[in-house]
Design an enzyme around this catalytic site. Structure first.
Site, PDB file in Angstrom:
ATOM      1  NE  ARG A  49      57.835  -1.076  39.126  1.00  0.00           N
ATOM      2  CZ  ARG A  49      56.901  -1.442  40.027  1.00  0.00           C
ATOM      3  NH1 ARG A  49      55.739  -1.925  39.620  1.00  0.00           N
ATOM      4  NH2 ARG A  49      57.132  -1.308  41.312  1.00  0.00           N
ATOM      5  CE1 TYR A 103      49.486  -6.447  14.317  1.00  0.00           C
ATOM      6  CE2 TYR A 103      49.251  -6.734  16.690  1.00  0.00           C
ATOM      7  CZ  TYR A 103      50.043  -6.516  15.578  1.00  0.00           C
ATOM      8  OH  TYR A 103      51.399  -6.388  15.724  1.00  0.00           O
ATOM      9  CG  ASP A 175      42.860  -2.661  18.377  1.00  0.00           C
ATOM     10  OD1 ASP A 175      42.980  -1.465  18.041  1.00  0.00           O
ATOM     11  OD2 ASP A 175      43.789  -3.483  18.293  1.00  0.00           O
ATOM     12  CE  LYS A 200      50.923  -0.260  14.008  1.00  0.00           C
ATOM     13  NZ  LYS A 200      51.080  -0.865  15.326  1.00  0.00           N
TER      14      LYS A 200
END
Length: 384
Positions: A49, A103, A175, A200
């Site tokens: 984590r 997006y 981005d 992606k």
């Protein structure tokens, strides 16, 4: 390694030489429990984590090497990358400048949740630097844009955005999912943090969900601390697949660049198609800028068939190679209507304001034979 030799960096960047036990392929460290030397800081404990296990550190180094950045961080999804980065630079009462074509997930996050955190934001046009200063407030702390917008594939004044941020003491975020570090490396253009949906192109095989935050060490460490508290960590198995996918990134994206441009040029000459959006076309409003900034125009394009929504859906149903699916960046071609998928969470008014019409079709071009792709779309257009 030479800054421009992305193919070599994709394979060798971040690798351990020699690898553990002499392994050329870095192994999966599944363990969650590691011995702790006395005096170790909490965020330096080896724990999944906390993004600090050997598998995670290895992946972070590969991500940073690809973007030419000081540090990297993998997250559980692209949206985890975006939200983690924003939470790491914004506090209650802060103001954000954000590109006006986003997006759909990013748009929905800001419009539906920013107020919950005490943030305010203003949409800016990344193509009009003369309008940005008027959007500044005393509480503006950051600016967020996309290298190539989704789904209209526009390219803003990116170096100017980074320079504007520096001049005004803002953290600049971008981005870079659509462009990938093969085509554009924002760190060299002056951006502080580069974000990816690694689901992606970075992974490229449509089999994991992941995100990435890369940039200078100070900002990435703040993002890692934020991620450690929020818990949006990538597991070691997904991280292994992402690292494996990264090694072929340059080869895949080069092929997708070529295939998308070939398909865009074909579609631009067809009477059944009213509009083709691809920055590689001379007719694209940002073609000159993309030519100057990028090493390739990307594997994404969008079109509007001449017959409206019914023709758009008929085209989607008629193609044989692309899957009707909303993701992108994989080795297989995909086709979708953003108004019904990636941007469905936006109001119709907001979609129309961005130019995301109901008949807009987005195509993620894969690595199939370009001749086969063109032939497939030719037969599909023949059904309209």
């Amino acid at each position: 390694m030479d800054e421009d030799r992305i193919e070599t960096r994709a394979v060798h960047g971040g690798e351990r030489r020699p690898g553990p036990e002499g392994s050329v392929v870095y192994p999966i460290y599944q363990g969650t429990v590691y011995s702790v030397p006395s005096g170790t800081d909490y965020h330096d404990l080896r724990y999944i984590r906390l993004n600090s296990t050997p598998s995670q550190s290895y992946l972070h180094d590969k991500l940073a090497a690809l973007e030419g950045a000081e540090a990297g961080l993998a997250t559980a999804s692209g949206m985890a990358a975006i939200t983690t980065a924003l939470h790491s630079v914004l506090r209650s009462g802060d103001h954000l400048l954000v590109g006006d074509c986003l997006y759909g997930g990013t748009h929905d996050f800001l419009t539906q949740h920013a107020a919950d955190f005490g943030w305010t934001f203003t949409f800016i046009d990344p193509h009009r630097p003369e309008t940005w200063e008027a959007a500044l407030t005393a509480k503006t702390k950051a600016v967020l844009v996309e290298s190539i917008t989704n789904p209209l594939v526009r390219v803003g004044r990116l170096p100017e955005v980074a320079a504007f941020a520096r001049a005004n003491g803002l953290v600049s975020l971008i981005d870079n999912t659509f462009a990938t570090p093969v085509n554009f490396r924002p760190v060299t253009a002056g951006f502080d943090l580069v974000l990816h949906s690694a689901t992606k192109y970075l992974n490229g095989h449509s089999d994991i969900v992941a995100g990435a935050v890369v940039g200078d060490a100070e900002h990435v460490e703040r993002a890692r601390t934020t991620s450690n508290h929020f818990g949006g960590t990538l597991d070691p198995h997904a991280g292994f697949l992402l690292a494996r996918g990264l090694k072929t990134l340059a080869l895949r994206v080069r092929a997708q660049n070529e295939n998308a441009l070939r398909l865009a040029e074909f579609l631009a000459d067809r009477p059944e198609v009213a509009e083709v959006n691809h920055p590689g076309l001379a007719s694209h409003p940002d073609h000159q800028r993309a030519s100057e900034l990028f090493d390739g125009f990307g594997g994404m394009l969008s079109i509007r068939p001449a017959g409206g929504v019914s023709a758009a859906q008929k085209l989607i149903d008629a193609v044989r190679l692309p899957f009707d699916a909303p993701s992108l960046g994989g080795v297989e071609s995909l086709i979708t209507r953003p108004a019904a998928t990636s941007h469905a969470g936006m109001s119709p008014q907001d979609r129309l304001a961005l130019g995301v019409t109901d008949d807009l079709v987005r195509i993620s071009v894969g690595v199939e034979s370009p001749e086969d792709l063109v032939a497939d779309f030719e037969q599909a257009l023949g059904t309209l």
